[in-house]
Scaffold this motif. Sequence first.
Motif, PDB file in Angstrom:
ATOM      1  N   MET A  72       0.842  -1.179   0.000  1.00  0.00           N
ATOM      2  CA  MET A  72       0.000   0.000   0.000  1.00  0.00           C
ATOM      3  C   MET A  72       0.884   1.238   0.000  1.00  0.00           C
ATOM      4  O   MET A  72       1.824   1.326   0.768  1.00  0.00           O
ATOM      5  CB  MET A  72      -0.855   0.030   1.252  1.00  0.00           C
ATOM      6  N   PRO A  73       0.567   2.171  -0.854  1.00  0.00           N
ATOM      7  CA  PRO A  73       1.338   3.416  -0.859  1.00  0.00           C
ATOM      8  C   PRO A  73       1.144   4.167   0.450  1.00  0.00           C
ATOM      9  O   PRO A  73       0.065   4.149   1.046  1.00  0.00           O
ATOM     10  CB  PRO A  73       0.763   4.199  -2.037  1.00  0.00           C
ATOM     11  N   LEU A  74       2.202   4.840   0.895  1.00  0.00           N
ATOM     12  CA  LEU A  74       2.102   5.614   2.128  1.00  0.00           C
ATOM     13  C   LEU A  74       1.114   6.758   1.983  1.00  0.00           C
ATOM     14  O   LEU A  74       0.579   7.233   2.970  1.00  0.00           O
ATOM     15  CB  LEU A  74       3.480   6.135   2.530  1.00  0.00           C
ATOM     16  N   VAL A 102      12.626  -5.544   7.104  1.00  0.00           N
ATOM     17  CA  VAL A 102      13.706  -5.242   8.051  1.00  0.00           C
ATOM     18  C   VAL A 102      14.010  -6.482   8.890  1.00  0.00           C
ATOM     19  O   VAL A 102      15.179  -6.833   9.098  1.00  0.00           O
ATOM     20  CB  VAL A 102      13.344  -4.028   8.936  1.00  0.00           C
ATOM     21  N   SER A 103      12.978  -7.163   9.347  1.00  0.00           N
ATOM     22  CA  SER A 103      13.166  -8.367  10.150  1.00  0.00           C
ATOM     23  C   SER A 103      13.933  -9.440   9.370  1.00  0.00           C
ATOM     24  O   SER A 103      14.842 -10.082   9.903  1.00  0.00           O
ATOM     25  CB  SER A 103      11.809  -8.902  10.597  1.00  0.00           C
ATOM     26  N   LEU A 153      -5.229   0.700   8.071  1.00  0.00           N
ATOM     27  CA  LEU A 153      -4.332   1.333   7.102  1.00  0.00           C
ATOM     28  C   LEU A 153      -2.888   1.336   7.607  1.00  0.00           C
ATOM     29  O   LEU A 153      -1.951   1.082   6.845  1.00  0.00           O
ATOM     30  CB  LEU A 153      -4.783   2.768   6.806  1.00  0.00           C
ATOM     31  N   LEU A 154      -2.732   1.601   8.895  1.00  0.00           N
ATOM     32  CA  LEU A 154      -1.395   1.606   9.483  1.00  0.00           C
ATOM     33  C   LEU A 154      -0.777   0.209   9.430  1.00  0.00           C
ATOM     34  O   LEU A 154       0.398   0.056   9.079  1.00  0.00           O
ATOM     35  CB  LEU A 154      -1.449   2.120  10.920  1.00  0.00           C
ATOM     36  N   ARG A 165       3.348  -3.422   7.963  1.00  0.00           N
ATOM     37  CA  ARG A 165       3.661  -4.845   7.852  1.00  0.00           C
ATOM     38  C   ARG A 165       4.776  -5.154   6.867  1.00  0.00           C
ATOM     39  O   ARG A 165       5.768  -5.793   7.236  1.00  0.00           O
ATOM     40  CB  ARG A 165       2.399  -5.652   7.532  1.00  0.00           C
ATOM     41  N   PRO A 166       4.702  -4.699   5.617  1.00  0.00           N
ATOM     42  CA  PRO A 166       5.780  -5.059   4.688  1.00  0.00           C
ATOM     43  C   PRO A 166       7.139  -4.489   5.104  1.00  0.00           C
ATOM     44  O   PRO A 166       8.161  -5.147   4.948  1.00  0.00           O
ATOM     45  CB  PRO A 166       5.333  -4.478   3.341  1.00  0.00           C
TER      46      PRO A 166
END
Length: 156
Positions: free
Chosen positions: A1-3, A27-28, A15-16, A21-22
């Motif tokens: 989803m675009p920011l 990063v994880s 939305l947050l 999530r991605p």
Amino acid sequence: MPLATLAKDPADPDLLAEALRPAILRVSRRLRQEASKAGLSALDVLLLVEIKRQPGVGVCDLADGEKMSRPAMSGHVKRLEAAGWISRISDAKDGRRSGLAITEAGLKALAETRRHRNDWLAARLAHLSPEQREALAAAAGPLLALVETQGPEAAR
């Protein structure tokens, strides 16, 4: 989803979640890859940290805490023990039982893993603007709260 979609209503949890999530997953994944450079899997790190936090913890308690079968956990513990990262210690209350303790080699492996992860992350953070680093610093507490507080799944 675009920011940009998140900008419409940053307070909307759905939305947050879709926006975070991605990023969190990527990063994880990269941090796990850095840990593997020190010779530890993500599960190895998790188990070593738990054994360090709870000296004397038993295999069954580790398995229950990780929602893993006891035979599977036993295999992981045997592998960590064979690597010299943990050892068995006698239970102070019940001499027939043994618990687990992290060894000096295990502490060194954790420190090396932490160094690899921190070096990777610090190098990337250095390329961000001061404002971006401030935003991440402000997000650190709330991100930790996501995993440290009991959510709706705890009630199930």
